[in-house]
Design an enzyme around this catalytic site. Structure first.
Site, PDB file in Angstrom:
ATOM      1  CG  ASP A   1      34.720  43.147  41.734  1.00 37.21           C
ATOM      2  OD1 ASP A   1      34.488  44.379  41.772  1.00 37.21           O
ATOM      3  OD2 ASP A   1      34.197  42.341  42.534  1.00 37.21           O
TER       4      ASP A   1
HETATM    5  C1  BGC Z   1      32.160  44.800  44.083  1.00 39.19           C
HETATM    6  C2  BGC Z   1      31.388  44.770  42.779  1.00 39.19           C
HETATM    7  C3  BGC Z   1      30.991  46.165  42.395  1.00 39.19           C
HETATM    8  C4  BGC Z   1      32.228  47.031  42.304  1.00 39.19           C
HETATM    9  C5  BGC Z   1      31.948  48.459  41.883  1.00 39.19           C
HETATM   10  C6  BGC Z   1      33.285  45.830  44.067  1.00 39.19           C
HETATM   11  O1  BGC Z   1      33.765  46.028  45.349  1.00 39.19           O
HETATM   12  O2  BGC Z   1      32.681  43.523  44.353  1.00 39.19           O
HETATM   13  O3  BGC Z   1      30.259  43.959  42.921  1.00 39.19           O
HETATM   14  O4  BGC Z   1      30.282  46.152  41.198  1.00 39.19           O
HETATM   15  O5  BGC Z   1      32.855  47.053  43.572  1.00 39.19           O
HETATM   16  O6  BGC Z   1      31.320  49.161  42.888  1.00 39.19           O
END
Ligand code: BGC
Length: 742
Positions: free
Chosen positions: A282
């Protein structure tokens, strides 16, 4: 003759035209044998991997956000999206352009310009309420096709964290509390996305059950409980969807961060489940280079981490011998195989056309099947066709339908030329504060209802002042109060109460008019303290870009509601395993323990059944404008349970029933588990025989000593339930003892 010559000349021309690329392809195939699309992805990967330098391999294992963080240019080659992994011109490796996609293709902070629009589906929790795998597939197929048309080849989709707390800000991005339902729907949605030749993730691996202190929350749970609940949801989703990638989570699990968790990544995912794709982090979830040997293959959104770990520190580790080169090959192999399997090497990443009208219909259909009729007293619904005055109140029903906030928000359709923007900025601290805007997709329930009641007075009151709203409702045939709850990524909702004084609004309207309908537009279940004072309650969730139409069609009866709750609706916080959200009052960087050992695998209805608690509504609950009868249950045993039941539409309207098979007891005691489900469509008076077969893992307990699923031999009690707490028909059968691999 002349024309024959012309034809020959033309044909000759065509031959030359088509021959050239074939020759070029053949040459390319010799120089780049991995470009031969007739070979398997694995074979092609090995051919390519053999020629790659360490630097080239490592370049595939990390990347920045595909947008500038603040003013500044995009990373070279990025088209503008959440994440970007540079390609390799020497070897013809395409770049990875990654966008969020839980509800549609995102355009974060309009990085690709305000004209870049995508279709916005209802929330994933709404999808779960459809109990319909075909809708999950279709929505995924639609989103993946838009991604491909926008040159995005990785979709950060497939959120499958189980709903353990009704206040989790991101529940709307997930598919409910049950591992079977969530796994099937997330898996089907991923399968739909990937049918377009794009890679999808499932996320966030694992036990990412709250947003409060999400970077420092430590989910504590035993192995068996984890395998039987959250991990099983991932396992089923991965089996069904075959995602190219798995995104690991921010939180810790039993003291170790999700993205550097050897047990979760190396042992459970890659060893036990045989997962061959790659694990991406993540955004901002990598804390040290050691994550690489713990099983993380790719560092994403690397500006958000303290350091780019998967570049110099990784190469230093290889030089020092602390990171085996075989592990670098393994990670690179995983990324490349997923890319070959999706066909990314076999096409130009070109822009394509999007049929937005057809896609809007998909969004609307999903919303229509997702809406749950929770309560309907005195036949308040469907709305009487001859109504003279309908009072619409509150919830921005004149402007649109709300959406959840954060990285998944599909922020474009409301920017369409001429479409007014209705958005309520919530603000808040931290990075997610800037994403916290409740956008109302411009599909206004008020307009959709006015369309349908042209001869009636359909009035609107904003609901700002309860007394004024009550006055507007008093003389109406029916009053419809729209209420909403903002929720989103980065923070949980602090309580189950509706915000903005909306409880008082409902009370005031209901006191003025007994024919009051409440339409809930929430990311989560909320406290319904006014329940007994209103006629009908409709859960419309965040209903996506055609939500207003869908809500109107359900209220009028053009669509017979068929949504079922994908969660157990607690009366209030006192019924929850953790009445207070863990970490309440803690500083943003404080380590917080989230004790999942309290309920273990007994999430939602299993918790309520185990504690003999009566919730507001059980998982699986949902009314219809018709009625269904279930009879002739036949249960067969053997290696698993198979149950057949006859379902009859006993009412006067066509409608859809969700047939639900539950386990209620097994050798050793009572147990409540959804074993299988199927949604069926029945005309009035029609009967269908439905056969449901249980995934044997749902009959088993996970045994950590035997490292597998153990099914004790003996009698298993099952039932057809109209929800997880109301069993209509019961039966039992003998199942033979077995141990299944993890
Ligand atoms: C989220 C993810 C997301 C990523 C990219 C993160 O803050 O937890 O679910 O895919 O950002 O935007």
């Amino acid at each position: 003759m002349k024309s024959l010559k012309l034809a020959v000349a033309l044909l000759g021309g065509i031959t030359t035209l088509t021959a050239a690329p074939i020759v070029a392809q053949e040459r390319a195939a010799t120089a780049r044998p991995w470009m031969d699309a007739t070979l398997s992805p694995e074979k092609r990967t090995e051919l390519l991997l053999a020629l790659m330098t360490l630097d080239e391999k490592v370049a595939l294992l990390h990347g920045p956000m595909g947008m500038s963080f603040g003013p500044g240019p995009l990373p070279p080659g990025a088209i503008g999206s959440a994440g970007y992994i540079a390609g390799n011109a020497r070897l013809g490796i395409p770049a990875l352009q990654e966008s969020d996609a839980s509800l549609g293709v995102t355009n974060p902070m309009l990085v690709r310009g305000a004209e870049d629009m995508s279709t916005a589906l209802p929330s994933s929790l709404a999808l779960a309420a459809t109990f319909n795998p075909a809708i999950a597939y279709e929505g995924g197929r639609m989103v993946g096709s838009e991604a491909r048309a926008k040159q995005i080849n990785v979709q950060l989709a497939g959120g499958v964290n189980l709903l353990r707390d009704p206040r989790n800000g991101r529940n709307f991005e997930y598919v409910g509390e049950d591992p079977l339902l969530a796994g099937i729907l997330a898996g089907e949605s991923v399968r739909g996305i990937q049918s377009n030749g794009v890679i999808s993730t499932v996320k966030h691996f694992a036990l990412n059950g709250q947003e409060h202190n999400r970077m420092t929350a430590d989910s504590v749970i035993g192995e068996a409980a984890a395998r039987e609940s959250d991990l099983l949801a991932f396992q089923i989703a991965i089996e069904r969807g075959q995602p190219g990638s798995v995104m690991c989570s921010y939180n810790l699990v039993n003291g170790t961060y999700g993205c550097q968790h050897d047990w979760l990544l190396n042992q459970v995912l890659k060893r036990d489940w045989g997962y061959k794709g790659f694990v991406m982090s993540d955004w901002g979830a990598v804390h040290e280079v050691g994550a690489f040997t713990a099983g993380l293959d790719q560092q994403s959104g690397e500006q958000l981490d303290k350091q780019v770990w998967f570049d110099k520190p990784l190469k230093d580790g290889v030089a020092a011998g602390t990171i085996p080169t075989a592990r670098v090959d393994d990670a690179t192999r995983r990324v490349l195989t997923a890319m070959f399997a999706a066909g990314l090497f076999d096409r130009e990443n070109a822009k394509g056309a999007i049929d937005y009208a057809a896609h809007a219909a998909i969004a609307q259909h999903e919303a229509e099947e997702a809406i749950v009729l929770l309560q309907n007293r005195n036949g308040v619904l469907p709305l009487a066709a001859g109504a003279k005055h309908i009072a619409i109140i509150g919830g921005h029903a004149d402007g649109g339908v709300p959406s959840g906030t954060g990285s998944s928000q599909v922020s474009s359709p409301w920017r369409a030329p001429g479409a007014p923007l209705r958005s309520v900025p919530l603000g808040g601290e931290g990075m997610m504060g800037m994403f916290a805007n409740v956008v109302f997709h411009p599909s206004a329930p008020l307009g959709a209802l006015r369309e349908r009641f042209k001869d009636a007075r359909v009035s609107f009151d904003s609901g700002a002042y309860p007394a004024a709203a009550a006055a507007a409702a008093r003389d109406a045939d029916v009053a419809i109060v729209f209420v909403y709850q903002p929720s989103g990524e980065g923070e949980d909702v602090p309580s189950m109460d509706l915000p903005y004084g909306q409880d008082a609004l409902i009370e005031a309207v209901a006191a003025a008019n007994p024919n009051t309908v409440v339409v809930l537009q929430t990311g989560n279940p909320v406290n319904l303290r006014w329940k007994d004072k209103v006629g009908a309650i409709v859960q419309a969730w965040y209903s996506g870009q055609r939500g207003g139409e869908a809500i109107a069609r359900v209220l009028t009866g053009e669509v017979n509601p068929s949504g079922r709750l994908p969660l157990t609706w607690a009366k209030d916080e006192s019924q929850l395993p953790r009445p207070v959200i863990p970490g309440t009052g803690a500083g943003p960087n404080d380590r917080v323990t989230v004790d999942y050992t309290i309920e273990g695998a007994d999430i939602g209805y299993r918790w309520f059944a185990r504690r003999s608690l009566t919730p507001q509504y059980w998982f699986g609950h949902g009314l219809s404008y018709t009625s269904f009868g279930h009879d002739q249950l036949e249960v067969k045993g053997g290696k698993t349970i198979t149950a057949s039941v006859t379902v009859t539409n006993t009412g006067s309207k066509p409608g859809k029933d969700v047939v639900q098979l539950y386990l209620t007891g097994k050798p050793g005691g009572a147990e409540r588990r959804l074993l299988a489900f199927e949604k069926i469509d029945l005309a009035p008076g029609e009967s269908k025989r439905v056969t449901l077969t249980a995934d044997p893992r749902l009959l088993a307990s996970y045994d950590t000593r035997k490292s597998g699923w153990v099914i004790p031999s003996g009698n298993y009690d099952v039932a057809i339930g109209t929800d997880a707490g109301t069993m209509a028909l019961t039966g039992s059968a003998k199942v033979s003892g077995q141990t299944l691999k993890p």
